[in-house]
Design a protein around this motif. Structure first.
Motif, mmCIF file in Angstrom:
data_model
loop_
_atom_site.group_PDB
_atom_site.id
_atom_site.type_symbol
_atom_site.label_atom_id
_atom_site.label_comp_id
_atom_site.label_asym_id
_atom_site.label_seq_id
_atom_site.Cartn_x
_atom_site.Cartn_y
_atom_site.Cartn_z
ATOM 1 N N TYR A 121 -26.232 -38.735 -9.079
ATOM 2 C CA TYR A 121 -26.477 -37.480 -9.774
ATOM 3 C C TYR A 121 -26.028 -37.552 -11.230
ATOM 4 C CZ TYR A 121 -26.056 -36.069 -4.873
ATOM 5 O OH TYR A 121 -26.178 -35.974 -3.519
ATOM 6 N N ALA A 122 -26.581 -36.679 -12.039
ATOM 7 C CA ALA A 122 -25.932 -36.344 -13.292
ATOM 8 C C ALA A 122 -24.839 -35.339 -12.963
ATOM 9 C CB ALA A 122 -26.930 -35.728 -14.276
ATOM 10 N N ALA A 133 -22.650 -33.109 -20.116
ATOM 11 C CA ALA A 133 -23.149 -33.776 -18.915
ATOM 12 C C ALA A 133 -23.135 -35.269 -19.121
ATOM 13 C CB ALA A 133 -24.565 -33.290 -18.572
ATOM 14 N N ILE A 134 -23.126 -35.977 -17.995
ATOM 15 C CA ILE A 134 -23.151 -37.432 -18.040
ATOM 16 C C ILE A 134 -24.117 -37.945 -16.986
ATOM 17 C CG2 ILE A 134 -21.158 -37.603 -16.466
ATOM 18 C CD1 ILE A 134 -20.313 -40.118 -18.063
ATOM 19 N N LYS A 176 -23.225 -31.094 -9.743
ATOM 20 C CA LYS A 176 -24.123 -32.230 -9.723
ATOM 21 C C LYS A 176 -25.538 -31.734 -9.970
ATOM 22 C CE LYS A 176 -24.526 -32.178 -4.660
ATOM 23 N NZ LYS A 176 -23.691 -31.015 -4.408
ATOM 24 N N GLY A 177 -26.338 -32.580 -10.582
ATOM 25 C CA GLY A 177 -27.699 -32.162 -10.875
ATOM 26 C C GLY A 177 -28.469 -33.258 -11.555
ATOM 27 N N ALA A 223 -28.495 -27.724 -12.473
ATOM 28 C CA ALA A 223 -27.622 -27.922 -11.318
ATOM 29 C C ALA A 223 -28.432 -27.899 -10.027
ATOM 30 C CB ALA A 223 -26.555 -26.834 -11.280
ATOM 31 N N TYR A 224 -27.991 -28.700 -9.070
ATOM 32 C CA TYR A 224 -28.662 -28.773 -7.772
ATOM 33 C C TYR A 224 -28.113 -27.771 -6.780
ATOM 34 C CZ TYR A 224 -30.891 -33.288 -8.772
ATOM 35 O OH TYR A 224 -31.664 -34.297 -9.276
ATOM 36 N N SER A 225 -26.835 -27.437 -6.927
ATOM 37 C CA SER A 225 -26.205 -26.735 -5.817
ATOM 38 C C SER A 225 -25.400 -25.553 -6.314
ATOM 39 C CB SER A 225 -25.320 -27.706 -5.042
ATOM 40 O OG SER A 225 -24.357 -28.256 -5.895
#
Length: 123
Positions: A32-33, A50-51, A98-99, A109-111
């Motif tokens: 993930y990023a 972000a990374i 995470k994303g 973002a994923y979550s």
């Protein structure tokens, strides 16, 4: 399911530094990023940094560029946000998630969101 927990917040005077940690459990980060976002009272959540692990490549909001540094260690399942030259306007609850990062460099973002960690910068 990867779970992320933020820590490292606190009270600091303007010009000071803090280092936030985002630790993952239940999986690895390198799929993930990882992004840091913040939310000040009465305001919407905003992107900070972000990374992505290819490179790695880092992304920053203009408001923190040159003062904040995001880094990570896959072996430790940890991403850090080093915050220097803090300003009162940096006061917020800081969240990691995470994303991914799209072609414009925008983190998504994923979550859902965790509890975050409070950063308070006094003037």
């Amino acid at each position: 399911q990867v779970q992320l927990v933020e820590s490292g917040g606190g009270l600091v005077q303007a010009g000071g530094s803090l280092r936030l940690s985002c630790v993952a459990s239940g999986g690895t980060l390198n799929k993930y990023a990882i992004g840091w976002l913040r939310q000040a009272p009465g305001k919407e959540r905003e992107f900070v940094a972000a990374i992505t692990w290819s490179g790695p490549t880092t992304y920053y909001a203009d408001s923190v560029k040159g003062r904040f540094t995001i880094s990570g260690d896959n072996a430790k399942n940890t991403v850090w946000l080093q915050m220097d030259s803090l300003k009162p306007e940096d006061t917020a609850v800081y969240y990691c998630n995470k994303g991914g990062v799209d072609y414009r460099g925008t983190f998504y973002a994923y979550s859902g969101w965790g509890q975050g960690t409070q950063v308070t910068v006094s003037s």
